[in-house]
Design an enzyme around this catalytic site. Sequence first.
Site, PDB file in Angstrom:
ATOM      1  N   ARG A  56      29.222  92.520  62.637  1.00 24.40           N
ATOM      2  CA  ARG A  56      30.635  92.893  62.858  1.00 24.40           C
ATOM      3  C   ARG A  56      30.897  94.278  62.240  1.00 24.40           C
ATOM      4  O   ARG A  56      31.595  95.101  62.796  1.00 24.40           O
ATOM      5  CB  ARG A  56      31.598  91.877  62.235  1.00 24.40           C
ATOM      6  CG  ARG A  56      31.455  90.434  62.656  1.00 24.40           C
ATOM      7  CD  ARG A  56      32.107  90.132  63.981  1.00 24.40           C
ATOM      8  NE  ARG A  56      31.382  90.693  65.094  1.00 24.40           N
ATOM      9  CZ  ARG A  56      30.200  90.253  65.561  1.00 24.40           C
ATOM     10  NH1 ARG A  56      29.598  89.243  65.004  1.00 24.40           N
ATOM     11  NH2 ARG A  56      29.625  90.841  66.585  1.00 24.40           N
ATOM     12  N   ASN A  87      43.685  90.904  60.932  1.00 26.91           N
ATOM     13  CA  ASN A  87      42.398  91.472  61.347  1.00 26.91           C
ATOM     14  C   ASN A  87      41.589  91.941  60.150  1.00 26.91           C
ATOM     15  O   ASN A  87      42.139  92.425  59.157  1.00 26.91           O
ATOM     16  CB  ASN A  87      42.615  92.640  62.311  1.00 26.91           C
ATOM     17  CG  ASN A  87      43.211  92.160  63.610  1.00 26.91           C
ATOM     18  OD1 ASN A  87      43.210  90.971  63.887  1.00 26.91           O
ATOM     19  ND2 ASN A  87      43.737  93.080  64.400  1.00 26.91           N
ATOM     20  N   ASP A  89      39.135  94.158  60.759  1.00 32.78           N
ATOM     21  CA  ASP A  89      38.687  95.514  61.104  1.00 32.78           C
ATOM     22  C   ASP A  89      39.578  96.536  60.403  1.00 32.78           C
ATOM     23  O   ASP A  89      40.582  96.186  59.775  1.00 32.78           O
ATOM     24  CB  ASP A  89      38.670  95.706  62.632  1.00 32.78           C
ATOM     25  CG  ASP A  89      40.067  95.661  63.259  1.00 32.78           C
ATOM     26  OD1 ASP A  89      40.958  96.383  62.788  1.00 32.78           O
ATOM     27  OD2 ASP A  89      40.258  94.905  64.243  1.00 32.78           O
ATOM     28  N   HIS A 104      43.526  88.558  55.661  1.00 35.93           N
ATOM     29  CA  HIS A 104      42.268  87.809  55.721  1.00 35.93           C
ATOM     30  C   HIS A 104      41.054  88.628  55.276  1.00 35.93           C
ATOM     31  O   HIS A 104      39.934  88.321  55.670  1.00 35.93           O
ATOM     32  CB  HIS A 104      42.056  87.260  57.148  1.00 35.93           C
ATOM     33  CG  HIS A 104      43.063  86.225  57.515  1.00 35.93           C
ATOM     34  ND1 HIS A 104      43.320  85.851  58.812  1.00 35.93           N
ATOM     35  CD2 HIS A 104      43.892  85.474  56.736  1.00 35.93           C
ATOM     36  CE1 HIS A 104      44.261  84.910  58.809  1.00 35.93           C
ATOM     37  NE2 HIS A 104      44.629  84.675  57.579  1.00 35.93           N
ATOM     38  N   GLY A 169      49.648  90.296  69.445  1.00 31.27           N
ATOM     39  CA  GLY A 169      48.287  89.804  69.674  1.00 31.27           C
ATOM     40  C   GLY A 169      47.794  88.745  68.722  1.00 31.27           C
ATOM     41  O   GLY A 169      46.681  88.844  68.212  1.00 31.27           O
TER      42      GLY A 169
HETATM   43  N1  LIG Z   1      39.560  92.324  65.133  1.00 32.28           N
HETATM   44  C1  LIG Z   1      39.431  91.423  64.143  1.00 32.28           C
HETATM   45  O1  LIG Z   1      39.483  91.777  62.976  1.00 32.28           O
HETATM   46  C2  LIG Z   1      39.230  89.962  64.488  1.00 32.28           C
HETATM   47  C3  LIG Z   1      38.684  89.577  65.699  1.00 32.28           C
HETATM   48  C4  LIG Z   1      38.523  88.199  65.963  1.00 32.28           C
HETATM   49  C5  LIG Z   1      38.917  87.256  65.024  1.00 32.28           C
HETATM   50  N2  LIG Z   1      39.462  87.654  63.831  1.00 32.28           N
HETATM   51  C6  LIG Z   1      39.921  86.621  62.846  1.00 32.28           C
HETATM   52  O2  LIG Z   1      40.124  85.382  63.500  1.00 32.28           O
HETATM   53  C7  LIG Z   1      41.464  84.888  63.363  1.00 32.28           C
HETATM   54  C8  LIG Z   1      42.067  84.886  64.738  1.00 32.28           C
HETATM   55  O3  LIG Z   1      43.478  84.660  64.796  1.00 32.28           O
HETATM   56  P1  LIG Z   1      44.407  85.623  65.681  1.00 32.28           P
HETATM   57  O4  LIG Z   1      45.691  84.897  65.952  1.00 32.28           O
HETATM   58  O5  LIG Z   1      44.437  86.983  65.090  1.00 32.28           O
HETATM   59  O6  LIG Z   1      43.638  85.800  67.047  1.00 32.28           O
HETATM   60  P2  LIG Z   1      43.294  84.780  68.173  1.00 32.28           P
HETATM   61  O7  LIG Z   1      41.960  85.151  68.680  1.00 32.28           O
HETATM   62  O8  LIG Z   1      43.528  83.381  67.730  1.00 32.28           O
HETATM   63  O9  LIG Z   1      44.369  85.107  69.308  1.00 32.28           O
HETATM   64  C9  LIG Z   1      44.299  86.330  70.002  1.00 32.28           C
HETATM   65  C10 LIG Z   1      45.624  86.570  70.682  1.00 32.28           C
HETATM   66  O10 LIG Z   1      45.534  87.868  71.252  1.00 32.28           O
HETATM   67  C11 LIG Z   1      46.068  87.836  72.553  1.00 32.28           C
HETATM   68  N3  LIG Z   1      45.481  88.952  73.296  1.00 32.28           N
HETATM   69  C12 LIG Z   1      44.329  89.004  73.993  1.00 32.28           C
HETATM   70  N4  LIG Z   1      44.166  90.231  74.518  1.00 32.28           N
HETATM   71  C13 LIG Z   1      45.237  90.969  74.126  1.00 32.28           C
HETATM   72  C14 LIG Z   1      45.640  92.318  74.331  1.00 32.28           C
HETATM   73  N5  LIG Z   1      44.906  93.181  75.052  1.00 32.28           N
HETATM   74  N6  LIG Z   1      46.797  92.722  73.778  1.00 32.28           N
HETATM   75  C15 LIG Z   1      47.566  91.867  73.040  1.00 32.28           C
HETATM   76  N7  LIG Z   1      47.230  90.591  72.812  1.00 32.28           N
HETATM   77  C16 LIG Z   1      46.079  90.149  73.352  1.00 32.28           C
HETATM   78  C17 LIG Z   1      45.733  86.452  73.073  1.00 32.28           C
HETATM   79  O11 LIG Z   1      46.638  86.080  74.119  1.00 32.28           O
HETATM   80  C18 LIG Z   1      45.918  85.584  71.816  1.00 32.28           C
HETATM   81  O12 LIG Z   1      47.251  85.122  71.696  1.00 32.28           O
HETATM   82  C19 LIG Z   1      42.159  85.822  62.411  1.00 32.28           C
HETATM   83  O13 LIG Z   1      42.323  85.156  61.220  1.00 32.28           O
HETATM   84  C20 LIG Z   1      41.239  87.016  62.222  1.00 32.28           C
HETATM   85  O14 LIG Z   1      41.000  87.288  60.860  1.00 32.28           O
HETATM   86  C21 LIG Z   1      39.615  88.985  63.559  1.00 32.28           C
END
Ligand SMILES: NC(=O)c1ccc[n+]([C@@H]2O[C@H](COP(=O)([O-])OP(=O)(O)OC[C@H]3O[C@@H](n4cnc5c(N)ncnc54)[C@H](O)[C@@H]3O)[C@@H](O)[C@H]2O)c1
Length: 225
Positions: A56, A87, A89, A104, A169
């Site tokens: 990651r 997030n 990231d 987180h 998101g």
């Molecule tokens: N980028 C990261 O840091 C990352 C990535 C994956 C998971 N996580 C971790 O996993 C957990 C996931 O929970 P969460 O609720 O953040 O995510 P989640 O994966 O549970 O939900 C993602 C949400 O994003 C929406 N989505 C998808 N594409 C989108 C776009 N282009 N624009 C806007 N919204 C969009 C979906 O409809 C959904 O509601 C968190 O605790 C996080 O720490 C982090």
Amino acid sequence: MKKIVVLTGAGISAESGIKTFRDADGLWEGHDVMQVASPEGFAKNPQLVLNFYNQRRKQLISVKPNSAHFDLVKLENDYDVTIITQNVDDLHERAGSSKVVHLHGELIKSRSVVNTDKIYDCIGDIKIGDKDTQGFQLRPHIVWFGEAVPMLSKAIDIVAECDILIIIGTSMQVYPAASLADYIMYNTPIYFIDPKPAVSKTKYNNLTIISEIATKGMKTLMEQL
Ligand SMILES: NC(=O)c1ccc[n+]([C@@H]2O[C@H](COP(=O)([O-])OP(=O)(O)OC[C@H]3O[C@@H](n4cnc5c(N)ncnc54)[C@H](O)[C@@H]3O)[C@@H](O)[C@H]2O)c1
């Protein structure tokens, strides 16, 4: 300046090329989340968990903030903006947001398995045998399922004082992060940007749902503000 608080989830980083979690049937980059994001998973197979976050972290180098991240920075011209992100990231920081709270944890930090306050910058891999100054193994600085969320009370205080709440998101399934919106003052406007918004109109008094992806939804929001 009015205070805006922005709660962001994995969806804001999706258009940068980082996969969300729920959109992949509860798998995180192909892994059962309890395997890679729980203390039990780490105890069972530390090498797998370290490898997962090492990957990651490497992936972060190849992605860039998208226009939704940058539009949040532009909001700082007119508002006092604080971002509270689930997030791990660093795309908000790389876009230039000045106040970012990571609920987180952060991929680019490591911490001791024993002393939770021994936190280090970490841009490379964490390996078995990498130790803190007292000789305890290092692990990713990530809040795993079942662990305390040290930044929670700070985040609650920030949300309680906001004039406008923006949520982008997130599936609102991970607690306690999902309950943060409950701490706003009565009638505070909430804007919820998500193509599949997981929020009920009846739950919040002054809610505007923008059912769009983050980059488009941010443009819509900025027109409305
Ligand atoms: N980028 C990261 O840091 C990352 C990535 C994956 C998971 N996580 C971790 O996993 C957990 C996931 O929970 P969460 O609720 O953040 O995510 P989640 O994966 O549970 O939900 C993602 C949400 O994003 C929406 N989505 C998808 N594409 C989108 C776009 N282009 N624009 C806007 N919204 C969009 C979906 O409809 C959904 O509601 C968190 O605790 C996080 O720490 C982090």
